[in-house]
Design a protein around this motif. Structure first.
Motif, PDB file in Angstrom:
ATOM      1  N   HIS A 135      11.603 -26.129   7.866  1.00 45.65           N
ATOM      2  CA  HIS A 135      10.845 -25.468   8.943  1.00 45.65           C
ATOM      3  C   HIS A 135      11.086 -26.122  10.299  1.00 45.65           C
ATOM      4  CE1 HIS A 135       8.531 -23.101   6.050  1.00 45.65           C
ATOM      5  NE2 HIS A 135       8.362 -24.202   5.355  1.00 45.65           N
ATOM      6  N   LEU A 136      12.303 -26.495  10.581  1.00 49.01           N
ATOM      7  CA  LEU A 136      12.586 -27.082  11.883  1.00 49.01           C
ATOM      8  C   LEU A 136      12.522 -26.006  12.962  1.00 49.01           C
ATOM      9  CD1 LEU A 136      15.456 -29.601  11.139  1.00 49.01           C
ATOM     10  CD2 LEU A 136      13.020 -30.009  11.308  1.00 49.01           C
ATOM     11  N   SER A 137      12.324 -26.446  14.190  1.00 48.55           N
ATOM     12  CA  SER A 137      12.168 -25.492  15.286  1.00 48.55           C
ATOM     13  C   SER A 137      13.459 -24.712  15.516  1.00 48.55           C
ATOM     14  CB  SER A 137      11.779 -26.232  16.558  1.00 48.55           C
ATOM     15  OG  SER A 137      12.794 -27.143  16.918  1.00 48.55           O
ATOM     16  N   ARG A 138      13.330 -23.600  16.194  1.00 52.31           N
ATOM     17  CA  ARG A 138      14.429 -22.693  16.509  1.00 52.31           C
ATOM     18  C   ARG A 138      15.049 -22.076  15.260  1.00 52.31           C
ATOM     19  NH1 ARG A 138      15.801 -27.345  18.652  1.00 52.31           N
ATOM     20  NH2 ARG A 138      17.833 -27.347  17.643  1.00 52.31           N
ATOM     21  N   ARG A 139      14.310 -22.047  14.187  1.00 49.73           N
ATOM     22  CA  ARG A 139      14.791 -21.417  12.958  1.00 49.73           C
ATOM     23  C   ARG A 139      13.938 -20.186  12.674  1.00 49.73           C
ATOM     24  NH1 ARG A 139      19.758 -23.558  11.878  1.00 49.73           N
ATOM     25  NH2 ARG A 139      19.666 -25.661  12.629  1.00 49.73           N
ATOM     26  N   PRO A 140      14.504 -19.194  12.015  1.00 49.75           N
ATOM     27  CA  PRO A 140      13.706 -18.002  11.706  1.00 49.75           C
ATOM     28  C   PRO A 140      12.588 -18.326  10.713  1.00 49.75           C
ATOM     29  CG  PRO A 140      15.890 -17.867  10.710  1.00 49.75           C
ATOM     30  CD  PRO A 140      15.893 -19.069  11.584  1.00 49.75           C
ATOM     31  N   PRO A 141      11.552 -17.512  10.677  1.00 48.81           N
ATOM     32  CA  PRO A 141      10.438 -17.787   9.765  1.00 48.81           C
ATOM     33  C   PRO A 141      10.834 -17.622   8.302  1.00 48.81           C
ATOM     34  CG  PRO A 141      10.151 -15.673  10.811  1.00 48.81           C
ATOM     35  CD  PRO A 141      11.326 -16.315  11.465  1.00 48.81           C
ATOM     36  N   ILE A 142      10.111 -18.332   7.456  1.00 47.35           N
ATOM     37  CA  ILE A 142      10.340 -18.297   6.014  1.00 47.35           C
ATOM     38  C   ILE A 142       9.234 -17.467   5.369  1.00 47.35           C
ATOM     39  CG2 ILE A 142      10.144 -19.757   3.964  1.00 47.35           C
ATOM     40  CD1 ILE A 142      11.839 -21.761   5.184  1.00 47.35           C
ATOM     41  N   VAL A 143       9.550 -16.797   4.296  1.00 48.99           N
ATOM     42  CA  VAL A 143       8.551 -16.040   3.556  1.00 48.99           C
ATOM     43  C   VAL A 143       7.431 -16.985   3.148  1.00 48.99           C
ATOM     44  CG1 VAL A 143       8.134 -14.753   1.437  1.00 48.99           C
ATOM     45  CG2 VAL A 143      10.213 -14.353   2.730  1.00 48.99           C
ATOM     46  N   ASP A 144       6.197 -16.575   3.429  1.00 50.70           N
ATOM     47  CA  ASP A 144       5.054 -17.454   3.218  1.00 50.70           C
ATOM     48  C   ASP A 144       3.844 -16.600   2.851  1.00 50.70           C
ATOM     49  OD1 ASP A 144       3.620 -19.783   3.189  1.00 50.70           O
ATOM     50  OD2 ASP A 144       3.338 -19.893   5.355  1.00 50.70           O
ATOM     51  N   ALA A 145       2.876 -17.211   2.209  1.00 51.74           N
ATOM     52  CA  ALA A 145       1.681 -16.477   1.790  1.00 51.74           C
ATOM     53  C   ALA A 145       0.924 -15.903   2.980  1.00 51.74           C
ATOM     54  CB  ALA A 145       0.767 -17.389   0.990  1.00 51.74           C
ATOM     55  N   GLY A 146       1.050 -16.502   4.131  1.00 52.53           N
ATOM     56  CA  GLY A 146       0.339 -16.033   5.313  1.00 52.53           C
ATOM     57  C   GLY A 146       0.797 -14.675   5.811  1.00 52.53           C
ATOM     58  N   PHE A 147       1.931 -14.194   5.342  1.00 45.90           N
ATOM     59  CA  PHE A 147       2.434 -12.895   5.774  1.00 45.90           C
ATOM     60  C   PHE A 147       1.925 -11.756   4.895  1.00 45.90           C
ATOM     61  CE2 PHE A 147       5.699 -15.684   7.607  1.00 45.90           C
ATOM     62  CZ  PHE A 147       5.735 -15.188   8.893  1.00 45.90           C
ATOM     63  N   ARG A 148       1.227 -12.057   3.808  1.00 42.84           N
ATOM     64  CA  ARG A 148       0.749 -11.015   2.894  1.00 42.84           C
ATOM     65  C   ARG A 148      -0.417 -10.252   3.499  1.00 42.84           C
ATOM     66  NH1 ARG A 148       0.463 -12.514  -3.380  1.00 42.84           N
ATOM     67  NH2 ARG A 148       0.897 -10.318  -3.581  1.00 42.84           N
ATOM     68  N   SER A 149      -0.614  -9.048   3.001  1.00 40.29           N
ATOM     69  CA  SER A 149      -1.750  -8.254   3.447  1.00 40.29           C
ATOM     70  C   SER A 149      -2.985  -8.654   2.638  1.00 40.29           C
ATOM     71  CB  SER A 149      -1.452  -6.767   3.272  1.00 40.29           C
ATOM     72  OG  SER A 149      -1.152  -6.477   1.938  1.00 40.29           O
ATOM     73  N   PRO A 150      -4.178  -8.291   3.096  1.00 42.52           N
ATOM     74  CA  PRO A 150      -5.395  -8.653   2.364  1.00 42.52           C
ATOM     75  C   PRO A 150      -5.368  -8.112   0.932  1.00 42.52           C
ATOM     76  CG  PRO A 150      -5.944  -7.839   4.545  1.00 42.52           C
ATOM     77  CD  PRO A 150      -4.480  -7.632   4.366  1.00 42.52           C
ATOM     78  N   ALA A 151      -5.858  -8.915  -0.004  1.00 39.81           N
ATOM     79  CA  ALA A 151      -5.747  -8.585  -1.426  1.00 39.81           C
ATOM     80  C   ALA A 151      -6.473  -7.297  -1.790  1.00 39.81           C
ATOM     81  CB  ALA A 151      -6.292  -9.734  -2.267  1.00 39.81           C
ATOM     82  N   LYS A 152      -7.559  -7.002  -1.116  1.00 42.30           N
ATOM     83  CA  LYS A 152      -8.361  -5.837  -1.470  1.00 42.30           C
ATOM     84  C   LYS A 152      -7.636  -4.522  -1.164  1.00 42.30           C
ATOM     85  CE  LYS A 152     -13.204  -4.553  -1.364  1.00 42.30           C
ATOM     86  NZ  LYS A 152     -14.507  -4.803  -0.742  1.00 42.30           N
ATOM     87  N   VAL A 153      -6.742  -4.530  -0.184  1.00 44.16           N
ATOM     88  CA  VAL A 153      -6.047  -3.301   0.197  1.00 44.16           C
ATOM     89  C   VAL A 153      -4.549  -3.373  -0.068  1.00 44.16           C
ATOM     90  CG1 VAL A 153      -7.735  -2.597   1.908  1.00 44.16           C
ATOM     91  CG2 VAL A 153      -5.864  -4.084   2.588  1.00 44.16           C
ATOM     92  N   ARG A 154      -4.122  -4.370  -0.811  1.00 42.51           N
ATOM     93  CA  ARG A 154      -2.697  -4.522  -1.097  1.00 42.51           C
ATOM     94  C   ARG A 154      -2.224  -3.388  -2.000  1.00 42.51           C
ATOM     95  NH1 ARG A 154      -2.149 -10.128  -3.006  1.00 42.51           N
ATOM     96  NH2 ARG A 154      -2.789 -10.622  -0.895  1.00 42.51           N
ATOM     97  N   GLY A 155      -1.141  -2.753  -1.629  1.00 36.00           N
ATOM     98  CA  GLY A 155      -0.612  -1.638  -2.407  1.00 36.00           C
ATOM     99  C   GLY A 155      -1.251  -0.309  -2.067  1.00 36.00           C
ATOM    100  N   MET A 156      -2.131  -0.300  -1.088  1.00 35.02           N
ATOM    101  CA  MET A 156      -2.836   0.916  -0.705  1.00 35.02           C
ATOM    102  C   MET A 156      -2.083   1.612   0.432  1.00 35.02           C
ATOM    103  SD  MET A 156      -6.870   1.149   0.348  1.00 35.02           S
ATOM    104  CE  MET A 156      -7.582   0.623  -1.190  1.00 35.02           C
ATOM    105  N   HIS A 157      -2.059   2.928   0.395  1.00 31.55           N
ATOM    106  CA  HIS A 157      -1.463   3.722   1.463  1.00 31.55           C
ATOM    107  C   HIS A 157      -2.343   3.598   2.709  1.00 31.55           C
ATOM    108  CE1 HIS A 157      -0.304   7.500   3.545  1.00 31.55           C
ATOM    109  NE2 HIS A 157       0.878   7.226   3.026  1.00 31.55           N
TER     110      HIS A 157
END
Length: 128
Positions: free
Chosen positions: A54-76
């Motif tokens: 995670h050094l600076s000037r690098r693109p973001p890494i897949v992380d749990a913080g990018f997920r949508s809220p669990a209650k509406v995950r998979g919902m249209h």
């Protein structure tokens, strides 16, 4: 939104849609350098990998913080859960209060009309 949703779900759907707009595209490390790699995400595992650290000037890494809220995950975004429909039998298993039909792309026009007509009779929302 036609479906009667409680305030909490409405709020979470707004958050989900906002997060989806802000979410970046995650690319594989050095995807731009070698065409054979493609850009599909792979976790960087190298011992000296700058991306993994995670050094600076690098693109973001897949992380749990990018997920949508669990209650509406998979919902249209309309508030329904999508059910893929291939034939008339599939419609009978749909609960019109919480689920909506999405007619598969492999279904022809004649059967598509029959499915749409049957969905209208059962008050099932068709998403496409």
């Amino acid at each position: 939104m036609n479906r009667a949703l409680d305030d909490e779900v409405r709020r979470l759907l707004k958050i989900k849609n906002y997060m989806a707009r802000k979410r970046v595209e995650f690319h594989r490390q050095e995807w731009f350098r070698y065409k054979k790699l493609g850009d599909a995400w792979r976790k960087p595992r190298g011992k000296h990998s700058k991306l993994r650290e995670h050094l600076s000037r690098r693109p973001p890494i897949v992380d749990a913080g990018f997920r949508s809220p669990a209650k509406v995950r998979g919902m249209h975004p309309s508030g329904y859960y999508e059910v893929l429909v291939y034939n008339l039998k599939d419609i009978e298993n749909i609960d019109p209060k919480i689920q909506a039909a999405r007619i598969a792309s492999s279904v022809g026009s004649r059967k598509r009309e029959e499915i749409a007509k049957r969905c209208a009779e059962l008050n099932i929302k068709v998403l496409n």
